[in-house]
Design an enzyme around this catalytic site. Structure first.
Site, PDB file in Angstrom:
ATOM      1  N   TYR A  14      54.430 -10.604 -19.567  1.00 33.40           N
ATOM      2  CA  TYR A  14      53.460 -10.479 -17.995  1.00 33.40           C
ATOM      3  C   TYR A  14      55.203 -10.263 -17.587  1.00 33.40           C
ATOM      4  O   TYR A  14      54.687 -10.883 -16.447  1.00 33.40           O
ATOM      5  CB  TYR A  14      52.299 -11.268 -18.461  1.00 33.40           C
ATOM      6  CG  TYR A  14      51.176  -9.842 -17.127  1.00 33.40           C
ATOM      7  CD1 TYR A  14      51.788 -10.185 -15.798  1.00 33.40           C
ATOM      8  CD2 TYR A  14      50.194 -10.299 -17.917  1.00 33.40           C
ATOM      9  CE1 TYR A  14      50.954  -9.213 -15.311  1.00 33.40           C
ATOM     10  CE2 TYR A  14      49.051  -9.700 -16.679  1.00 33.40           C
ATOM     11  CZ  TYR A  14      49.273  -8.827 -15.274  1.00 33.40           C
ATOM     12  OH  TYR A  14      48.569  -8.104 -14.737  1.00 33.40           O
ATOM     13  N   TYR A  33      56.848   0.579 -19.090  1.00 32.23           N
ATOM     14  CA  TYR A  33      55.519   0.955 -20.135  1.00 32.23           C
ATOM     15  C   TYR A  33      54.594   1.368 -19.527  1.00 32.23           C
ATOM     16  O   TYR A  33      54.151   3.242 -19.013  1.00 32.23           O
ATOM     17  CB  TYR A  33      55.316   0.010 -21.346  1.00 32.23           C
ATOM     18  CG  TYR A  33      54.210   0.460 -21.534  1.00 32.23           C
ATOM     19  CD1 TYR A  33      54.303   1.886 -22.379  1.00 32.23           C
ATOM     20  CD2 TYR A  33      53.075  -0.019 -22.249  1.00 32.23           C
ATOM     21  CE1 TYR A  33      53.603   2.259 -23.447  1.00 32.23           C
ATOM     22  CE2 TYR A  33      52.262   0.091 -23.120  1.00 32.23           C
ATOM     23  CZ  TYR A  33      51.978   1.429 -24.067  1.00 32.23           C
ATOM     24  OH  TYR A  33      50.946   1.968 -24.292  1.00 32.23           O
TER      25      TYR A  33
END
Ligand SMILES: [Zn+2]
Lengths: 134, 379
Positions: B278, B326
């Site tokens: 993450y 992204y």
């Protein structure tokens, strides 16, 4: 715009009363001697309820920080450091640095710091830190 | 949990990602859920377990027309979905339910039907952090990094290079928000947010969602998609206040969660073919690589600079482009899980040839919480 201020709870009131009176108050476990922050009515290391409030030295070192270039509306218009100071007694606390340019060149990690109480209202003074003198 | 006893049989993101001003938060949850149910060939009446964060599992179940015998509203920030997977696996193994739907949806950019960001002034954060002018995550998540950089000799260019390599992965992904190549200089010349963090070291702010459907490995073989088995899981939490982290050079929640997942799975680090960490900010992959045990403390910057995590490297990392390139709606963990599942199914945009084991590691709050899920495509 007035600065966002803390609202003390019964467990933290002694800390904020200390700041108002010009003392940085920490808590210490009388069983295991652990000093801790933020305030609570028991020791987070050994769970003992036998804890005491004491006046800390107000000295520490600059442990880490960032310089916020997008000031919160209640924090003025210039970039300011959001810092963490490691107190001589062990605990770390978030703070702002005063008496010093808010630049990477002036804010050197591990530099000695001392507490400075900045009065906000009759009840609340914020514990800020400045480079230690002498 | 027993490795490979539970599998992912449905996985999908929202139909669109990025800017979705015409769909509310709960609508994004539903869109992702419907896509995942279609992927698994299921109807709402086939689902008997729900889990989500951001909205309540009550709202989710009602909205979708599900009557669950298992509901999990664990909400510990962006890694909540890793914890949901872990809890769902336990619930399925314990017979509390058979088929669990986990959803995420967030209107991070458009703020349609979304709550505000704030803390009560009487909370611990409200008393001991907010008065010092922290604003959003870029001024909190970033707080430990100067100490980390001083301890291990990490430079601003090292941080920037994390973003550069993520962008290389994003270029291979048609759904990535940003695909144009960037250089270390581009990152270091991008607008200052909170020194030492520049804009290109910070995650995007987008709208979107995703959903997963889990069932027992026994049943998983009857579904249309190739099952993706859960090998191991871990979770932990440390502190709601970033200033109170035990160690500014390492996340305790990462270490505890990662070790638990690896121990449970029985695999070694060398067995891992694909890794998601993450990356809300450029320093997180550095902490993640070290705290999960892929490299020793202080070695992550060289590991990344030597291109081990880049295209063609031995440990492909954040192959969807990550939160930096992204998309990142606020709780990114679901997108990391989705990319792990795609890699295990063999359907990722930047597919790692022959990958058999994928690790998906999440963070919640500002180093507050952590969840780790290890997947495999071998039953
Ligand atoms: Zn004690």
């Amino acid at each position: 715009m007035a600065r966002m201020l803390p609202e003390p709870t019964p467990e933290t009131r002694h800390f904020w009363e200390g700041c108002r009176d010009g003392e940085l108050r920490l808590q210490r476990c009388t069983e295991c001697k652990h000093s801790y922050f933020p305030p609570r009515a028991f020791c987070p290391k050994c769970a003992s309820r036998e804890v005491e409030i004491y006046k800390a030295s107000g000295k520490g070192i600059l442990y880490s920080y960032v310089i916020n270039h997008r000031p919160r509306p209640d924090m003025g218009t210039e970039p300011y450091a959001i810092a963490v100071v490691q107190l001589d007694e062990g605990p770390r606390m978030m703070t702002n640095i005063v008496g010093c340019p808010q630049t990477p060149e002036a804010l050197v990690l591990d530099m000695p710091m001392q507490v400075h109480f900045a009065k906000q209202t009759d009840d609340i003074s914020l514990p800020l830190f400045e480079p230690a003198k002498g | 949990m027993k490795p490979k006893s539970v599998a992912v049989v449905g996985a999908a993101e929202t139909t669109r990602l990025g800017k979705i001003p015409d769909v509310s938060v709960i609508g994004l949850h539903a869109d992702a859920a419907l896509n995942a149910m279609k992927d698994a060939g299921l109807k709402p009446s086939d689902i008997d377990g729900v889990a989500t964060a951001g909205v309540s599992p009550v709202e989710l179940a009602h909205y979708l027309g599900i009557t669950p015998t298992y509901a999990d509203g664990t909400s510990v920030g962006g890694c909540s979905f890793m914890l949901h997977v872990r809890h769902a696996a336990a619930a399925i193994n314990e017979g509390l339910c058979k088929t669990v739907l986990i959803t995420h949806g967030e209107s991070g950019r458009s703020r349609v039907g979304a709550g505000g960001f704030g803390r009560a002034p009487s909370s611990l954060m409200g008393q001991f952090e907010m008065p010092y002018g922290v604003t959003s995550p870029p001024t909190m998540f970033t707080i430990p990094v100067l100490r980390y950089m001083k301890t291990y000799g990490v430079t601003e260019a090292d941080l920037a290079n994390v973003a550069v390599i993520q962008r290389e992965w994003a270029a291979k992904n048609p759904r990535a928000s940003f695909k144009d190549p960037i250089t270390v200089d581009d990152v270091l010349n991008s607008p200052m947010i909170a020194w030492p963090f520049r804009m290109l070291m910070c995650c995007l702010v987008t709208d979107g969602g995703g959903a997963l459907i889990l069932t027992s490995a026994e049943r998983a073989k009857d579904f249309p998609q190739k099952p993706v088995y859960i090998l191991g899981t871990g979770e932990s939490v440390e502190t709601p206040m970033v200033s109170q982290m035990e160690d500014f050079t390492s996340s305790k929640a990462f270490r505890v969660s990662g070790k638990k997942a690896f121990d449970e799975s029985g695999i070694k680090h060398a067995d891992v073919d694909h890794l998601m960490i993450y990356d809300a900010f450029a320093h997180l992959p550095l902490y993640g690589l070290e705290d999960l045990g892929f490299v020793k403390p202080g070695e992550a910057k060289d590991f990344i600079n030597e291109r081990n995590t880049a295209i063609g490297g031995k440990l492909p990392l954040n192959t969807n482009g990550g939160g930096l390139s992204y998309m990142h709606s606020g709780m990114y963990g679901m997108y990391a899980l989705q990319e792990s599942v795609r890699q295990m199914r063999g359907t990722a945009a930047a597919q790692i040839e022959g990958a058999k084991i994928s690790v998906s590691h999440g963070v919640g709050g500002m180093f507050a919480a952590s969840g780790t899920v290890i997947f495999t495509n071998e039953g």
